[in-house]
Design a protein around this motif. Structure first.
Motif, PDB file in Angstrom:
ATOM      1  N   SER A   1      10.928  -4.442  -7.589  1.00  0.00           N
ATOM      2  CA  SER A   1      10.371  -4.506  -6.241  1.00  0.00           C
ATOM      3  C   SER A   1      10.109  -3.098  -5.718  1.00  0.00           C
ATOM      4  O   SER A   1      10.765  -2.144  -6.129  1.00  0.00           O
ATOM      5  CB  SER A   1      11.329  -5.222  -5.292  1.00  0.00           C
ATOM      6  N   ILE A   2       9.146  -2.999  -4.819  1.00  0.00           N
ATOM      7  CA  ILE A   2       8.862  -1.749  -4.117  1.00  0.00           C
ATOM      8  C   ILE A   2       8.766  -2.079  -2.640  1.00  0.00           C
ATOM      9  O   ILE A   2       8.006  -2.958  -2.241  1.00  0.00           O
ATOM     10  CB  ILE A   2       7.556  -1.100  -4.605  1.00  0.00           C
ATOM     11  N   GLU A   3       9.564  -1.371  -1.842  1.00  0.00           N
ATOM     12  CA  GLU A   3       9.597  -1.618  -0.402  1.00  0.00           C
ATOM     13  C   GLU A   3       9.341  -0.303   0.320  1.00  0.00           C
ATOM     14  O   GLU A   3       9.998   0.704   0.031  1.00  0.00           O
ATOM     15  CB  GLU A   3      10.978  -2.171  -0.030  1.00  0.00           C
ATOM     16  N   VAL A   4       8.386  -0.293   1.241  1.00  0.00           N
ATOM     17  CA  VAL A   4       8.088   0.901   2.025  1.00  0.00           C
ATOM     18  C   VAL A   4       8.991   0.900   3.253  1.00  0.00           C
ATOM     19  O   VAL A   4       8.957  -0.025   4.062  1.00  0.00           O
ATOM     20  CB  VAL A   4       6.600   0.944   2.439  1.00  0.00           C
ATOM     21  N   LEU A   5       9.824   1.947   3.377  1.00  0.00           N
ATOM     22  CA  LEU A   5      10.770   2.036   4.487  1.00  0.00           C
ATOM     23  C   LEU A   5      10.191   2.791   5.675  1.00  0.00           C
ATOM     24  O   LEU A   5      10.429   2.431   6.825  1.00  0.00           O
ATOM     25  CB  LEU A   5      12.057   2.722   4.014  1.00  0.00           C
ATOM     26  N   SER A   6       9.477   3.887   5.406  1.00  0.00           N
ATOM     27  CA  SER A   6       8.912   4.694   6.480  1.00  0.00           C
ATOM     28  C   SER A   6       7.649   5.379   5.980  1.00  0.00           C
ATOM     29  O   SER A   6       7.410   5.454   4.780  1.00  0.00           O
ATOM     30  CB  SER A   6       9.917   5.756   6.943  1.00  0.00           C
ATOM     31  N   SER A   7       6.856   5.882   6.916  1.00  0.00           N
ATOM     32  CA  SER A   7       5.649   6.619   6.580  1.00  0.00           C
ATOM     33  C   SER A   7       5.691   7.969   7.263  1.00  0.00           C
ATOM     34  O   SER A   7       6.313   8.122   8.310  1.00  0.00           O
ATOM     35  CB  SER A   7       4.400   5.863   7.044  1.00  0.00           C
ATOM     36  N   ALA A   8       5.024   8.939   6.656  1.00  0.00           N
ATOM     37  CA  ALA A   8       4.977  10.280   7.224  1.00  0.00           C
ATOM     38  C   ALA A   8       3.532  10.730   7.336  1.00  0.00           C
ATOM     39  O   ALA A   8       2.672  10.315   6.555  1.00  0.00           O
ATOM     40  CB  ALA A   8       5.769  11.253   6.372  1.00  0.00           C
TER      41      ALA A   8
ATOM     42  N   LEU B   1       0.856  -1.180   0.000  1.00  0.00           N
ATOM     43  CA  LEU B   1       0.000   0.000   0.000  1.00  0.00           C
ATOM     44  C   LEU B   1       0.895   1.234   0.000  1.00  0.00           C
ATOM     45  O   LEU B   1       1.656   1.459   0.944  1.00  0.00           O
ATOM     46  CB  LEU B   1      -0.912  -0.009   1.228  1.00  0.00           C
ATOM     47  N   LEU B   2       0.832   2.023  -1.063  1.00  0.00           N
ATOM     48  CA  LEU B   2       1.680   3.206  -1.209  1.00  0.00           C
ATOM     49  C   LEU B   2       0.864   4.451  -0.915  1.00  0.00           C
ATOM     50  O   LEU B   2      -0.206   4.649  -1.472  1.00  0.00           O
ATOM     51  CB  LEU B   2       2.248   3.276  -2.630  1.00  0.00           C
ATOM     52  N   LYS B   3       1.404   5.305  -0.018  1.00  0.00           N
ATOM     53  CA  LYS B   3       0.732   6.548   0.348  1.00  0.00           C
ATOM     54  C   LYS B   3       1.681   7.711   0.116  1.00  0.00           C
ATOM     55  O   LYS B   3       2.910   7.535   0.073  1.00  0.00           O
ATOM     56  CB  LYS B   3       0.298   6.512   1.809  1.00  0.00           C
ATOM     57  N   ILE B   4       1.121   8.889   0.008  1.00  0.00           N
ATOM     58  CA  ILE B   4       1.928  10.096  -0.139  1.00  0.00           C
ATOM     59  C   ILE B   4       2.733  10.299   1.146  1.00  0.00           C
ATOM     60  O   ILE B   4       2.221  10.145   2.242  1.00  0.00           O
ATOM     61  CB  ILE B   4       1.025  11.325  -0.391  1.00  0.00           C
TER      62      ILE B   4
END
Length: 120
Positions: free
Chosen positions: A88-95, A24-27
């Motif tokens: 690949s797409i890896e989410v490292l952190s969220s803001a 799940l990709l978010k701004i």
């Protein structure tokens, strides 16, 4: 007589190319994207790491704009997330952000461009 629906045909073809294993990709997310690079007859994966500042949705044409700062210069790159070039797409952190587009980060320098981290 059989009537073909062109939009249904296009949707059926597109559905076979859509990736199902994407996170799940978010701004505002910090991401690491593995891009396949072909050099001569060799293929390797090169990683691009940055913050998602924009997202445009349209089924198979979904794109994200990722911004990183390299040696004081901001670099933005647009990725078609369902492309076969994306390994690949890896989410490292969220803001925690309150905007749908973070274009204002282009005008900020240094520590001012940091985003408030959100913990899930």
């Amino acid at each position: 007589m059989l009537k073909l629906n062109p939009q249904k045909t296009i949707n059926d073809v597109e559905r076979s190319f859509i990736k199902e294993d994407l996170p799940l990709l978010k701004i505002g997310d910090g991401v690491r994207i593995g891009v396949k690079i072909i050099e001569g007859n060799k293929e390797r994966v090169q990683f691009y790491e940055g913050t998602i500042i924009a997202k445009k949705n349209s089924s198979i044409n979904t794109t994200i704009t990722v911004r990183k700062v390299l040696q004081g210069i901001g670099i933005e790159r647009v990725f078609l997330i369902h492309s076969p070039k994306i390994d690949s797409i890896e989410v490292l952190s969220s803001a925690k952000v309150r905007r749908s587009k973070l274009y204002y980060l282009r005008n900020l320098r240094g520590k001012a461009s940091r985003l408030k981290q959100s913990f899930k």
